[in-house]
Design a protein around this motif. Structure first.
Motif, PDB file in Angstrom:
ATOM      1  N   ARG A 142       0.679  -1.230  -0.075  1.00  0.00           N
ATOM      2  CA  ARG A 142       0.163   0.034   0.036  1.00  0.00           C
ATOM      3  C   ARG A 142       0.908   1.446  -0.125  1.00  0.00           C
ATOM      4  O   ARG A 142       0.719   2.136  -0.791  1.00  0.00           O
ATOM      5  N   GLU A 143       2.065   1.220   0.643  1.00  0.00           N
ATOM      6  CA  GLU A 143       2.865   2.356   0.746  1.00  0.00           C
ATOM      7  C   GLU A 143       3.360   2.778  -0.485  1.00  0.00           C
ATOM      8  O   GLU A 143       3.475   3.844  -0.918  1.00  0.00           O
ATOM      9  N   VAL A 144       4.067   1.715  -1.090  1.00  0.00           N
ATOM     10  CA  VAL A 144       4.722   1.819  -2.417  1.00  0.00           C
ATOM     11  C   VAL A 144       3.646   2.125  -3.545  1.00  0.00           C
ATOM     12  O   VAL A 144       4.135   3.051  -4.455  1.00  0.00           O
ATOM     13  N   ASP A 145       2.497   1.417  -3.480  1.00  0.00           N
ATOM     14  CA  ASP A 145       1.360   1.910  -4.460  1.00  0.00           C
ATOM     15  C   ASP A 145       0.963   3.436  -4.374  1.00  0.00           C
ATOM     16  O   ASP A 145       0.749   4.100  -5.100  1.00  0.00           O
ATOM     17  N   MET A 146       0.733   3.859  -2.981  1.00  0.00           N
ATOM     18  CA  MET A 146       0.575   5.361  -2.567  1.00  0.00           C
ATOM     19  C   MET A 146       1.559   6.130  -3.330  1.00  0.00           C
ATOM     20  O   MET A 146       1.275   7.190  -4.115  1.00  0.00           O
ATOM     21  N   ARG A 147       2.726   6.150  -3.344  1.00  0.00           N
ATOM     22  CA  ARG A 147       3.762   6.869  -3.638  1.00  0.00           C
ATOM     23  C   ARG A 147       3.886   6.901  -5.339  1.00  0.00           C
ATOM     24  O   ARG A 147       3.913   7.776  -5.958  1.00  0.00           O
ATOM     25  N   ILE A 148       3.713   5.610  -5.975  1.00  0.00           N
ATOM     26  CA  ILE A 148       3.555   5.501  -7.357  1.00  0.00           C
ATOM     27  C   ILE A 148       2.169   6.170  -7.959  1.00  0.00           C
ATOM     28  O   ILE A 148       2.533   7.043  -8.956  1.00  0.00           O
ATOM     29  N   GLN A 149       1.113   6.351  -7.128  1.00  0.00           N
ATOM     30  CA  GLN A 149       0.110   6.957  -7.699  1.00  0.00           C
ATOM     31  C   GLN A 149       0.174   8.245  -7.436  1.00  0.00           C
ATOM     32  O   GLN A 149      -0.278   9.182  -8.363  1.00  0.00           O
ATOM     33  N   ARG A 150       0.872   8.639  -6.763  1.00  0.00           N
ATOM     34  CA  ARG A 150       0.839  10.105  -6.204  1.00  0.00           C
ATOM     35  C   ARG A 150       1.875  10.772  -7.451  1.00  0.00           C
ATOM     36  O   ARG A 150       1.634  11.838  -8.198  1.00  0.00           O
ATOM     37  N   ALA A 151       2.962   9.901  -7.866  1.00  0.00           N
ATOM     38  CA  ALA A 151       3.841  10.453  -8.780  1.00  0.00           C
ATOM     39  C   ALA A 151       3.085  10.364 -10.152  1.00  0.00           C
ATOM     40  O   ALA A 151       3.223  11.348 -11.020  1.00  0.00           O
ATOM     41  N   ASN A 152       2.194   9.571 -10.357  1.00  0.00           N
ATOM     42  CA  ASN A 152       1.364   9.455 -11.582  1.00  0.00           C
ATOM     43  C   ASN A 152       0.710  10.715 -11.945  1.00  0.00           C
ATOM     44  O   ASN A 152       0.382  10.796 -13.097  1.00  0.00           O
TER      45      ASN A 152
END
Length: 159
Positions: A142-152
């Motif tokens: 969830r943490e990694v996915d949140m950082r990825i989504q923010r960058a997207n």
């Protein structure tokens, strides 16, 4: 494409992939027809349209990959690195969860397996510990996915 965010490009890629798949199916459906009948659609023009859609898709994928490779989302970690981390964390979570389920005597559907044997079945793995590991892995995903989504949503697509 002017100022396109990475998230928008990812949505365009998904749309383009679906379009190519639809065209593939339409080409296949129109590739043969019965003598004396007209084909449902012009397979030659559909095939050409699919070729153009695939070229556009390749350009979009290249731009997305270039953007992912140079976008740093935290110290020394590119978006490409984070995507690889997320993929492996998901696989690791799947392995640990499957191991815990099997050790607990559960099948893929979650049902407890009953054996008609009088022999007692023992767990070769620590189920509770594996469940804790799975929970921790889910948190990290969830943490990694949140950082990825923010960058997207923050990063502009590169040319």
């Amino acid at each position: 494409m002017g100022d396109v965010k990475l998230a928008e490009a990812l949505a365009l890629r998904a749309d383009a992939t679906r379009r190519v798949e639809q065209l593939r199916a339409r080409v296949a459906a129109s590739a043969r027809y019965q003598e004396g009948e007209a084909p449902a659609e012009d397979a030659v023009s559909l095939l050409a349209e699919a070729g153009e859609a695939l070229e556009e898709l390749e350009i979009l994928i290249r731009r997305i990959n270039r953007t992912n490779a140079v976008t740093v989302i935290e110290e020394g970690v590119t978006l490409t690195d984070a995507l690889a981390r997320r993929d492996v964390l998901r696989l690791r979570h799947s392995v640990v969860t499957s191991a815990a389920d099997a050790a607990a005597g559960r099948d893929q559907r979650g049902a407890v397996r009953q054996l008609r044997s009088e022999l007692k079945m023992l767990s070769a793995l620590p189920v509770g510990e594996l469940r804790s590991q799975a929970d921790e892995l889910a948190r990290r995903i969830r943490e990694v996915d949140m950082r990825i989504q923010r960058a997207n949503w923050e990063v502009d697509l590169l040319d």
